[in-house]
Design a protein around this motif. Structure first.
Motif, PDB file in Angstrom:
ATOM      1  N   ASN A   2       0.749  -1.217   0.053  1.00 13.39           N
ATOM      2  CA  ASN A   2       0.111  -0.002   0.053  1.00 13.39           C
ATOM      3  C   ASN A   2       1.052   1.348   0.078  1.00 13.39           C
ATOM      4  O   ASN A   2       1.750   1.554   1.106  1.00 13.39           O
ATOM      5  N   ASP A  25      -0.834  -1.461  -4.692  1.00 13.63           N
ATOM      6  CA  ASP A  25      -2.069  -0.511  -4.461  1.00 13.63           C
ATOM      7  C   ASP A  25      -1.602   0.914  -4.148  1.00 13.63           C
ATOM      8  O   ASP A  25      -0.984   1.268  -3.269  1.00 13.63           O
ATOM      9  N   ARG A  59      -5.514  10.489   6.489  1.00 11.15           N
ATOM     10  CA  ARG A  59      -6.253   9.343   7.041  1.00 11.15           C
ATOM     11  C   ARG A  59      -7.084   8.741   5.996  1.00 11.15           C
ATOM     12  O   ARG A  59      -7.524   7.970   5.870  1.00 11.15           O
ATOM     13  N   GLY A  62      -5.568   6.647   3.808  1.00 10.39           N
ATOM     14  CA  GLY A  62      -5.298   5.322   4.265  1.00 10.39           C
ATOM     15  C   GLY A  62      -3.630   5.153   4.784  1.00 10.39           C
ATOM     16  O   GLY A  62      -3.011   4.213   4.931  1.00 10.39           O
ATOM     17  N   GLU A  64      -2.762   5.245   7.951  1.00 10.43           N
ATOM     18  CA  GLU A  64      -2.594   4.462   9.108  1.00 10.43           C
ATOM     19  C   GLU A  64      -2.110   3.038   8.548  1.00 10.43           C
ATOM     20  O   GLU A  64      -1.744   2.163   9.474  1.00 10.43           O
ATOM     21  N   ASN A  65      -2.432   2.796   7.614  1.00  8.55           N
ATOM     22  CA  ASN A  65      -2.295   1.064   7.144  1.00  8.55           C
ATOM     23  C   ASN A  65      -1.203   1.196   5.877  1.00  8.55           C
ATOM     24  O   ASN A  65      -1.475   0.378   5.003  1.00  8.55           O
ATOM     25  N   CYS A  66      -0.610   2.339   5.811  1.00  5.41           N
ATOM     26  CA  CYS A  66       0.277   2.544   4.691  1.00  5.41           C
ATOM     27  C   CYS A  66       1.739   1.927   4.573  1.00  5.41           C
ATOM     28  O   CYS A  66       2.271   1.852   5.914  1.00  5.41           O
ATOM     29  N   ASP A  67       2.048   1.156   3.862  1.00  4.44           N
ATOM     30  CA  ASP A  67       3.685   0.648   3.882  1.00  4.44           C
ATOM     31  C   ASP A  67       4.759   1.851   3.589  1.00  4.44           C
ATOM     32  O   ASP A  67       5.568   1.781   4.397  1.00  4.44           O
ATOM     33  N   GLY A  90       1.324   6.009  11.592  1.00  2.49           N
ATOM     34  CA  GLY A  90       1.626   4.497  11.610  1.00  2.49           C
ATOM     35  C   GLY A  90       2.314   4.227  10.086  1.00  2.49           C
ATOM     36  O   GLY A  90       2.423   2.944  10.042  1.00  2.49           O
ATOM     37  N   CYS A  91       2.590   5.022   9.306  1.00  4.00           N
ATOM     38  CA  CYS A  91       2.973   4.592   8.014  1.00  4.00           C
ATOM     39  C   CYS A  91       4.615   4.012   8.248  1.00  4.00           C
ATOM     40  O   CYS A  91       5.396   4.539   8.971  1.00  4.00           O
ATOM     41  N   GLU A  92       4.860   2.881   7.772  1.00  2.00           N
ATOM     42  CA  GLU A  92       5.946   2.185   7.933  1.00  2.00           C
ATOM     43  C   GLU A  92       7.283   2.820   7.339  1.00  2.00           C
ATOM     44  O   GLU A  92       8.324   3.065   8.231  1.00  2.00           O
TER      45      GLU A  92
END
Length: 458
Positions: A2, A25, A59, A62, A64-67, A90-92
């Motif tokens: 992502n 994605d 947000r 996305g 918070e769930n992003c790579d 929370g993005c890695e």
């Protein structure tokens, strides 16, 4: 993976095209609604209209769930803030384009403070590429591997010489196991040659060699070298400032032509050893008055591709031996012979390659991820750098017996700081740094991907 791309400018759009093609994605964020609509018509990607530095917008995209988040807007400050917010959400991994020379000097601190994993500076990267090309003006491109010990260079086969009208088999004694001709670009097509392939005048060759052997290569090929001492830069951009600084530090004489009087004053303060000319560099009579015909090299760095191309063509017509043309719209290059334009650099492509390499490496959790990525042959071919991992299969076996994927070539091996141009009997060893040539549509991310068997298992 992502991936969020903030900023849909020249670099952003190229990245989105590449990342989407590789199956990620992708969500694109840009405040320009018209630009977003245009992208939606071209590619199957998600989009969000708004300020990429906004918590609400990120947000929605996305984060918070992003790579990986890639911030490549036109504003350094927006890119830095976007990376910081994405990291907090929370993005890695975060990548930010930061162009300002002031920020560039403080990048180590900024990366720590803003949680940036990779920073890219297109202007600085472009200047470094041009400087390297001026060290060996006969080459059209120079791409480094294995910490600079091995290189992939591109050059044009001259009308007459030791290369012209000879097969690769005939050239084997000339190459003396110190170089490997990996691809040939001819008539808009890229060929992976065999021993019976005959070179023709005007062919563009991609050649792998040890960096230390590049002078040897030119002598063996009978290609005359040029000692660059005087360089004219047209345009006083950030790229020009970076480049002029490197050239002056190397002892070269630099002339910069810039139409903006205030920029000229700033350049005079920053570069007291350079000759700063206030004038319109697109005017041929001005360039002639400033001695363009006597320059060893001319580098147009204006912000307009068409202007850069015309300046290079004019420089070639008056006898300038070396031109390096900065363009972003590479489709123009098919309209002119590269023998007239000389070397061509694209900040957009250089930056996109660097970020693409990083995203591929980030997507791999095991050893053997791609470490270096360059494109050749107009983007049809990729040259990739890997370190052979400790758990790798297919080591200690002759390369000719390896189940490599079709049209995949191991072009060089660096072992114990020694560069090996491999033949069929050479073997890979754990810890080797290798250069691999492969079709760009294979999208190789890991050492194991070069083999036919899934995961590289025997």
């Amino acid at each position: 993976m992502n991936i969020i791309v903030v900023g849909n400018g020249k670099i952003g759009e190229l990245l989105v095209q590449q990342l989407s093609k590789e199956g990620h994605d992708v969500v694109v964020v840009d405040s320009n609604a018209a630009r977003i609509r245009s992208l939606e018509e071209k590619l199957d990607v998600s989009t969000v209209v708004g300020n990429g530095a906004s918590i609400e917008i990120l947000r929605e995209a996305g984060a918070e769930n992003c790579d990986i988040l890639i911030a490549v807007s036109n504003s350094d400050e927006v890119n830095l803030l976007t990376a910081l917010v994405a990291k907090k959400l929370g993005c890695e991994y975060t990548v930010a384009r930061v162009r300002s020379p002031e920020y560039d000097r403080e990048m180590n601190l900024l990366k720590t403070s803003f949680g940036i994993n990779l920073s890219v500076n297109p202007e600085k990267t472009c200047a470094k590429e041009i400087f390297r090309l001026l060290q060996f003006p006969s080459f059209l491109t120079r791409n480094s591997f294995a910490g600079g010990r091995a290189e992939m260079v591109e050059l044009i086969v001259p009308e007459e010489g030791k290369l012209t009208d000879r097969t690769l088999m005939d050239l084997a004694p000339l190459l003396d196991k110190k170089a490997l001709i990996c691809t040939i670009e001819r008539g808009g097509e890229v060929l992976v040659p065999s021993g019976s392939t005959e070179l023709r005048a005007g062919d563009k060759l991609a050649v792998a060699a040890a960096t230390a052997d590049l002078p040897f290569l030119l002598r063996r090929f009978g290609i005359p070298t040029l000692d660059v001492k005087q360089v004219m830069i047209v345009g006083g951009s950030a790229t020009a400032r970076y480049l002029a600084t490197d050239l002056i530090n190397a002892g070269l004489a630099v002339t910069i032509v810039e139409s903006d009087r205030e920029k000229c004053k700033a350049l005079e303060d920053l570069l007291p050893k350079a000759s700063i000319i206030h004038g319109d560099g697109s005017l041929q009579h001005l360039l002639a008055e400033e001695g363009i015909a006597n320059m060893d090299a001319v580098v147009p760095l204006t912000g307009i591709d068409e202007e850069n191309i015309l300046i290079s063509l004019y420089a070639h017509s008056v006898g300038t031996k070396k031109t390096i043309t900065k363009v972003n719209r590479t489709e123009y290059l098919n309209l002119f012979g590269q023998e007239h334009l000389g070397a061509v650099v694209s900040p957009k492509s250089l930056t996109a390659n660097e970020i693409t390499r990083y995203t591929r490496a980030a997507s791999q959790s095991r050893e053997g991820s791609v470490e270096t990525l360059h494109t050749i042959g107009g983007g049809a071919i990729e040259a990739l750098g890997f370190t052979v991992p400790e758990e790798a299969s297919f080591v200690n076996k002759p390369i000719m017996e390896l189940p490599l994927k079709p049209s995949t070539l191991i072009a060089s091996i660096v072992r114990n700081q020694k560069v090996i141009i491999p033949g069929g009997q050479d073997c890979l060893m754990r810890g080797d740094s290798i250069m691999v040539i492969a079709s760009a549509d294979r999208m190789i991310s890991n050492f194991a991907d070069i083999f036919r068997e899934r995961g590289g298992e025997a």
